[in-house]
Design a protein around this motif. Structure first.
Motif, mmCIF file in Angstrom:
data_model
loop_
_atom_site.group_PDB
_atom_site.id
_atom_site.type_symbol
_atom_site.label_atom_id
_atom_site.label_comp_id
_atom_site.label_asym_id
_atom_site.label_seq_id
_atom_site.Cartn_x
_atom_site.Cartn_y
_atom_site.Cartn_z
ATOM 1 N N ALA A 6 0.836 -1.207 0.000
ATOM 2 C CA ALA A 6 0.000 0.000 0.000
ATOM 3 C C ALA A 6 0.870 1.256 0.000
ATOM 4 O O ALA A 6 0.575 2.233 -0.699
ATOM 5 N N PHE A 7 1.953 1.232 0.778
ATOM 6 C CA PHE A 7 2.877 2.378 0.836
ATOM 7 C C PHE A 7 3.521 2.621 -0.527
ATOM 8 O O PHE A 7 3.582 3.762 -1.010
ATOM 9 N N ILE A 8 4.006 1.552 -1.167
ATOM 10 C CA ILE A 8 4.645 1.681 -2.482
ATOM 11 C C ILE A 8 3.647 2.200 -3.517
ATOM 12 O O ILE A 8 3.949 3.101 -4.310
ATOM 13 N N ASN A 9 2.443 1.639 -3.507
ATOM 14 C CA ASN A 9 1.436 2.043 -4.485
ATOM 15 C C ASN A 9 0.987 3.484 -4.306
ATOM 16 O O ASN A 9 0.763 4.210 -5.278
ATOM 17 N N ALA A 10 0.844 3.921 -3.060
ATOM 18 C CA ALA A 10 0.473 5.315 -2.801
ATOM 19 C C ALA A 10 1.589 6.254 -3.256
ATOM 20 O O ALA A 10 1.329 7.334 -3.804
ATOM 21 N N SER A 11 2.829 5.839 -3.044
ATOM 22 C CA SER A 11 3.972 6.651 -3.477
ATOM 23 C C SER A 11 3.999 6.794 -4.995
ATOM 24 O O SER A 11 4.254 7.883 -5.525
ATOM 25 N N THR A 12 3.722 5.693 -5.714
ATOM 26 C CA THR A 12 3.745 5.756 -7.178
ATOM 27 C C THR A 12 2.626 6.633 -7.720
ATOM 28 O O THR A 12 2.802 7.299 -8.745
ATOM 29 N N LEU A 13 1.484 6.644 -7.040
ATOM 30 C CA LEU A 13 0.401 7.544 -7.455
ATOM 31 C C LEU A 13 0.879 8.993 -7.479
ATOM 32 O O LEU A 13 0.636 9.741 -8.428
ATOM 33 N N ILE A 14 1.583 9.391 -6.424
ATOM 34 C CA ILE A 14 2.038 10.777 -6.297
ATOM 35 C C ILE A 14 3.172 11.064 -7.279
ATOM 36 O O ILE A 14 3.214 12.138 -7.906
ATOM 37 N N ASN B 180 -4.058 -2.901 1.350
ATOM 38 C CA ASN B 180 -3.450 -3.318 0.090
ATOM 39 C C ASN B 180 -4.477 -3.302 -1.037
ATOM 40 O O ASN B 180 -4.230 -2.746 -2.116
ATOM 41 N N MET B 181 -5.648 -3.887 -0.795
ATOM 42 C CA MET B 181 -6.705 -3.882 -1.808
ATOM 43 C C MET B 181 -7.197 -2.466 -2.078
ATOM 44 O O MET B 181 -7.549 -2.120 -3.195
ATOM 45 N N LYS B 182 -7.197 -1.637 -1.038
ATOM 46 C CA LYS B 182 -7.615 -0.244 -1.218
ATOM 47 C C LYS B 182 -6.655 0.497 -2.136
ATOM 48 O O LYS B 182 -7.076 1.292 -2.986
ATOM 49 N N SER B 183 -5.340 0.240 -1.986
ATOM 50 C CA SER B 183 -4.360 0.922 -2.835
ATOM 51 C C SER B 183 -4.544 0.512 -4.295
ATOM 52 O O SER B 183 -4.469 1.351 -5.202
ATOM 53 N N ALA B 184 -4.783 -0.782 -4.531
ATOM 54 C CA ALA B 184 -5.025 -1.253 -5.896
ATOM 55 C C ALA B 184 -6.330 -0.671 -6.442
ATOM 56 O O ALA B 184 -6.406 -0.238 -7.598
ATOM 57 N N TYR B 185 -7.362 -0.662 -5.600
ATOM 58 C CA TYR B 185 -8.667 -0.116 -5.978
ATOM 59 C C TYR B 185 -8.558 1.370 -6.349
ATOM 60 O O TYR B 185 -9.135 1.813 -7.348
ATOM 61 N N LEU B 186 -7.794 2.137 -5.553
ATOM 62 C CA LEU B 186 -7.638 3.568 -5.825
ATOM 63 C C LEU B 186 -6.926 3.809 -7.144
ATOM 64 O O LEU B 186 -7.279 4.725 -7.897
ATOM 65 N N THR C 114 -5.109 16.745 -18.342
ATOM 66 C CA THR C 114 -3.936 16.050 -17.809
ATOM 67 C C THR C 114 -3.547 16.630 -16.452
ATOM 68 O O THR C 114 -3.246 15.896 -15.504
ATOM 69 N N LEU C 115 -3.571 17.964 -16.351
ATOM 70 C CA LEU C 115 -3.247 18.633 -15.091
ATOM 71 C C LEU C 115 -4.271 18.272 -14.012
ATOM 72 O O LEU C 115 -3.913 18.009 -12.855
ATOM 73 N N ALA C 116 -5.542 18.257 -14.389
ATOM 74 C CA ALA C 116 -6.599 17.914 -13.432
ATOM 75 C C ALA C 116 -6.438 16.477 -12.932
ATOM 76 O O ALA C 116 -6.604 16.198 -11.741
ATOM 77 N N ILE C 117 -6.104 15.559 -13.852
ATOM 78 C CA ILE C 117 -5.881 14.160 -13.474
ATOM 79 C C ILE C 117 -4.745 14.070 -12.461
ATOM 80 O O ILE C 117 -4.837 13.362 -11.448
ATOM 81 N N ALA C 118 -3.652 14.796 -12.712
ATOM 82 C CA ALA C 118 -2.482 14.755 -11.838
ATOM 83 C C ALA C 118 -2.813 15.251 -10.434
ATOM 84 O O ALA C 118 -2.428 14.641 -9.432
ATOM 85 N N LEU C 119 -3.543 16.352 -10.345
ATOM 86 C CA LEU C 119 -3.913 16.906 -9.039
ATOM 87 C C LEU C 119 -4.827 15.945 -8.277
ATOM 88 O O LEU C 119 -4.733 15.802 -7.052
ATOM 89 N N TYR C 120 -5.704 15.285 -9.025
ATOM 90 C CA TYR C 120 -6.605 14.319 -8.399
ATOM 91 C C TYR C 120 -5.827 13.121 -7.845
ATOM 92 O O TYR C 120 -6.125 12.613 -6.760
ATOM 93 N N LEU C 121 -4.807 12.676 -8.579
ATOM 94 C CA LEU C 121 -3.981 11.555 -8.119
ATOM 95 C C LEU C 121 -3.273 11.896 -6.814
ATOM 96 O O LEU C 121 -3.180 11.068 -5.906
#
Length: 305
Positions: free
Chosen positions: A91-99, A151-157, A189-196
């Protein structure tokens, strides 16, 4: 000395999670490949950014899938907790990659704002529609257990944000097709990034707290102290540690001073009562208490080891 109330998920639930993650991985590999080709042919930055996010989805889903498999492995002498933290780490790795992906998209969007390009909108519309359907199906697969498992929440997000990003890309494609508003590609694209960034931050913070052994926010340590000190035989409770091993296990350990040099059987009776209180009132299911009598140690509630 202590006791455990076990609240582990069944093997059947883990198997379902693994199956759903595997299906989602295959779907996102196909979506990513289609979007990369389509983005290059159409010139759409939004479509390419969505493909990049989809690729991060594939990586995150693989990480979640591996973590889901690891967590089932039994503990051993070298790994006394087994791999119970695997899903928190995922979950930590996945949240980091989102940002991280979001920051890259922001730079790309700013560059394209300065140099807007004409885009083949028909291809954008069709591919974003396919992505919406594929990610939508994956979201439905993972939604059920997203609230109960980090973990499932990170994948779901990852999948939910990508589905919404594809909706934004589709909207942009329609605006470009009928109104020739080319800058909308960069704006979306900018809006998507801010949402992530917005979606990833809370999960990153939550997983970091667990990895750093912070006291869970729902655990009122002061109230626990009052409950334990209320026992007539107990003089004080000190040297307290409260942490989450994972989402099913909350651990509590402390030193307890007794008024008298009680017998082991008397201590066991009091310990059982403490365990029931901590489990039913505070949902703490792993308890370890060190009994003491006339011991000269630090009596502070929190002691830096």
């Amino acid at each position: 000395m202590g006791h455990t109330h076990s609240h582990n998920h069944s093997h059947t639930l883990n198997d379902i999670n693994s199956r759903n993650l595997f299906i989602s991985i295959l779907l996102n590999i196909a979506i990513t490949a289609a979007q990369v080709v389509g983005g290059l042919l159409s010139g759409s930055l939004a479509l390419l950014s969505d493909a990049l996010h989809n690729f991060s989805d594939v990586i995150s889903l693989i990480i979640s899938y591996v973590a889901n498999k690891l967590v089932k492995k039994k503990a051993s002498i070298k790994r006394t907790f087994g791999y119970k933290r695997a899903e928190i780490l995922a979950a930590f790795i996945n949240a980091s990659t989102l940002i991280i992906v979001a920051i890259l998209l922001i730079f790309e969007a700013i560059e394209r704002f300065q140099n807007p390009q004409e885009i083949e909108s028909n291809l954008v519309i069709w591919l974003s529609t396919i992505a919406i359907l594929g990610n939508g199906f994956s979201v439905l697969l993972l939604k059920k257990n997203a609230n109960d498992n980090m973990n499932m929440k990170s994948a779901y997000l990852h999948l939910l944000t990508d589905m919404m990003a594809s909706v934004a890309v589709l909207t942009g494609g329609l605006l470009m097709k009928f109104y020739q508003i080319w800058w909308i590609d960069s704006a979306l694209t900018l809006a998507i990034a801010l949402y992530l960034i917005w979606m990833g931050y809370d999960l990153l913070k939550e997983s970091t707290k667990v990895l750093m052994l912070f006291t869970p926010e729902a655990i009122p340590v002061d109230e626990i102290i009052k409950e334990i000190n209320a026992f007539e035989a107990i003089k004080n409770v000190h040297h307290i540690h409260v942490w989450q091993l994972n989402e099913e296990e909350t651990h509590f350990e402390a030193h307890v001073d007794f008024e008298k040099d009680i017998t082991l059987s008397e201590f066991d009776s009091i310990l059982n009562q403490i365990e029931e209180i901590l489990f039913h009132k505070f949902e703490i299911n792993h308890i370890n208490i060190q009994p003491e009598f006339a011991k000269f140690d630090n009596k502070d509630v929190i002691v830096q080891d």
